[in-house]
Design an enzyme around this catalytic site. Sequence first.
Site, PDB file in Angstrom:
ATOM      1  N   SER A 103       0.805  -1.245  -0.146  1.00 30.98           N
ATOM      2  CA  SER A 103       0.106  -0.106  -0.133  1.00 30.98           C
ATOM      3  C   SER A 103       0.857   1.267  -0.076  1.00 30.98           C
ATOM      4  O   SER A 103       0.385   2.566  -0.276  1.00 30.98           O
ATOM      5  CB  SER A 103      -0.913   0.128   1.354  1.00 30.98           C
TER       6      SER A 103
ATOM      7  N   LYS B 203       0.893   4.529   7.218  1.00 35.28           N
ATOM      8  CA  LYS B 203       0.301   5.375   5.876  1.00 35.28           C
ATOM      9  C   LYS B 203       0.876   6.678   6.189  1.00 35.28           C
ATOM     10  O   LYS B 203       1.363   6.811   7.065  1.00 35.28           O
ATOM     11  CB  LYS B 203      -1.213   5.113   6.274  1.00 35.28           C
TER      12      LYS B 203
END
Length: 261
Positions: free
Chosen positions: A77, A152
């Site tokens: 990701s 993230k």
Amino acid sequence: MRIGNTPEPSEETQRYSPAERGPEWATSERSSSKPPKKPKKKQPFWRELLVIAVVAVVLTTVIQTFIARVFVIPSASMETTLHGCSECVNDKVLVDKITYLFGDPKPGDVVVFRGPPNWTGGQEPPNFFVGTVQDLGSMVNLSEPSGTDFIKRVIAVGGQTVECCDEQGRVLVDGKPLDEPYLNLPGEQKQEPFDKVTVPEGRIWVMGDNRNNSADSRRHGDPTPADGAVPISNVVGKARVIVMPVSRWQTISDHNPQGGN
């Protein structure tokens, strides 16, 4: 004159009284009566090795708990900033746990956080002992990461609105487009759109650099879109450096996508 087996006092002993002989004489007499000290027995090598191993584990645990932690990138990701793909050696990053004791995460920071229940499907994080062993094992590829921690990039903070997209396919924060040089959109891909969301105070809106292959704040808005934002209290620390593999040693960009907005 001698009585029985008692030795005859020497001429020097007879000449001086105990007070006149001085402390050196007394010390000499006392020391001569002590048995010789036995040499210390050397510890077996295996015991020394065990002590070193225990100390190393304790120090590593303390450092990872309070100062910094090595985190294994578990997915793609954050490609290409951080490698976590199945075809490559997963990056291991050093996460600074001190910075956010003195301030909150800022836009552009790459952060590690404990997933809220709506991120983990209700999976509880492992207890301290199991989690520590699991993390240490994952550092040398002997086990998988705990599965309840995520990494993230911060896109927006409490009170800001975030949405996608403008006519050029850019994410907007407070109505202004972001500058995202780290964005990974292969070919002619465009970012998947989502409705405007106001980030609750005390939370951060996070997204992956591999934007269309990231289960981030957009995917965990349950029961409302704003619930995809992560509580600041869940943030573990700021990712600073890729430490493994050696070929990828480098600092991790914290470019502020909002710039002067």
